[in-house]
Design an enzyme around this catalytic site. Sequence first.
Site, short mmCIF file in Angstrom:
data_model
loop_
_atom_site.label_atom_id
_atom_site.label_comp_id
_atom_site.label_asym_id
_atom_site.label_seq_id
_atom_site.Cartn_x
_atom_site.Cartn_y
_atom_site.Cartn_z
N ASP A 68 0.81 -1.22 0.00
CA ASP A 68 0.00 0.00 0.00
C ASP A 68 0.84 1.28 0.00
O ASP A 68 2.06 1.23 0.20
CB ASP A 68 -0.96 0.01 1.20
CG ASP A 68 -0.33 -0.57 2.47
OD1 ASP A 68 0.91 -0.59 2.57
OD2 ASP A 68 -1.07 -0.99 3.36
N ASN A 116 -7.63 -2.94 13.98
CA ASN A 116 -9.02 -3.18 13.59
C ASN A 116 -9.15 -4.41 12.67
O ASN A 116 -10.20 -4.65 12.10
CB ASN A 116 -9.61 -1.94 12.89
CG ASN A 116 -8.89 -1.61 11.60
OD1 ASN A 116 -7.93 -2.28 11.22
ND2 ASN A 116 -9.34 -0.57 10.91
N HIS A 146 -7.35 -4.90 9.89
CA HIS A 146 -7.04 -4.69 8.46
C HIS A 146 -5.75 -5.41 8.07
O HIS A 146 -4.85 -5.61 8.88
CB HIS A 146 -7.01 -3.19 8.09
CG HIS A 146 -5.84 -2.41 8.55
ND1 HIS A 146 -5.89 -1.07 8.81
CD2 HIS A 146 -4.55 -2.75 8.78
CE1 HIS A 146 -4.71 -0.63 9.18
NE2 HIS A 146 -3.87 -1.63 9.17
N GLU A 177 -9.77 -2.08 4.97
CA GLU A 177 -10.42 -1.75 6.23
C GLU A 177 -11.68 -2.59 6.42
O GLU A 177 -12.24 -3.12 5.45
CB GLU A 177 -10.79 -0.26 6.22
CG GLU A 177 -9.60 0.68 6.07
CD GLU A 177 -8.77 0.80 7.34
OE1 GLU A 177 -8.52 -0.20 8.03
OE2 GLU A 177 -8.35 1.93 7.64
C1 F6R Z 1 1.49 -1.57 6.10
C2 F6R Z 1 0.20 -2.22 6.13
C3 F6R Z 1 -0.61 -2.29 7.39
C4 F6R Z 1 0.22 -2.65 8.61
C5 F6R Z 1 -0.67 -2.65 9.87
C6 F6R Z 1 0.12 -2.94 11.13
O1 F6R Z 1 2.07 -1.63 4.82
O2 F6R Z 1 -0.25 -2.67 5.13
O3 F6R Z 1 -1.63 -3.24 7.23
O4 F6R Z 1 0.80 -3.90 8.44
O5 F6R Z 1 -1.31 -1.44 10.01
O6 F6R Z 1 1.00 -1.87 11.34
P1 F6R Z 1 2.14 -1.96 12.44
O7 F6R Z 1 3.08 -3.01 12.02
O8 F6R Z 1 2.78 -0.60 12.45
O9 F6R Z 1 1.45 -2.29 13.73
#
Ligand code: F6R
Length: 247
Positions: A67, A136, A138, A143
Amino acid sequence: MELIKVKNYSEMSRIAANILSAQVILFPESVLGLSTGDTPIGMYKQLIEWNDKGDLSFSKVKTFNLDEYIGLSKEHGKSYSFFMWNAFFSKININKKNTYIPNGLAKNIQRVCKKYDEDIKKSGGIDLQVLGLGVNGHIGFNEPNAYFKRNTHKVNLSESTLRANSRFFDSKEEIPNSAITMGMGTIMQAKRILLLCTGKEKSEILYKVLFGDIDPRIPGSILQLHKQATIVADEDALSVIKSNGLL
Ligand code: F6R
């Protein structure tokens, strides 16, 4: 799904790096799906070390990131492109033209999304997709939603994600409220998936992801349907599962 239980963040990072490097050593032309965030940083550090020592080469590897924020340039210090170059790509022997990250500044976002899926397809699909988990539920920026969106697409970030990501920005106004993300179809088509999960704050959602219903309101729950999904989670992340007597 295979669950690998580890003690803490550093053990999770080492195991993750081992799995990723096994993939690259066995198949030097692997196509890797990569993620940003706090979770994979330790894994990237370990891979850089092995690359430095000459034990591991990324010279033929291709990467597709999950992303990117819409509205941030590649050079912007908070963009995912900047993150990847700063934390990983600039420190390994990867060929720049083999690294793909959606362009969050493009005029025609729809076209960028379509081309991204085409590029993944042209590369033969993702061999190993690394994922983190949002509080959440994702994965990528898919989302909680009424349905699973299939392809790479533009997404408006949820309140919970904006809150979680505010730690990376100086002020709330700075946080982009939309992003480009691989879709669930794109992610689920990866031949192998590696979900990394660490910390108490992920323990409730990890329980739902692994043991709850498959529900687009808990996006990561779809991974229960993947035949080659490996979850590496530490004791803190597994604490709710354990307190429910499932470990
Ligand atoms: C990042 C991504 C997100 C993260 C998720 C967890 O490229 O796609 O899905 O993997 O938000 O983020 P952290 O590792 O910072 O807790």
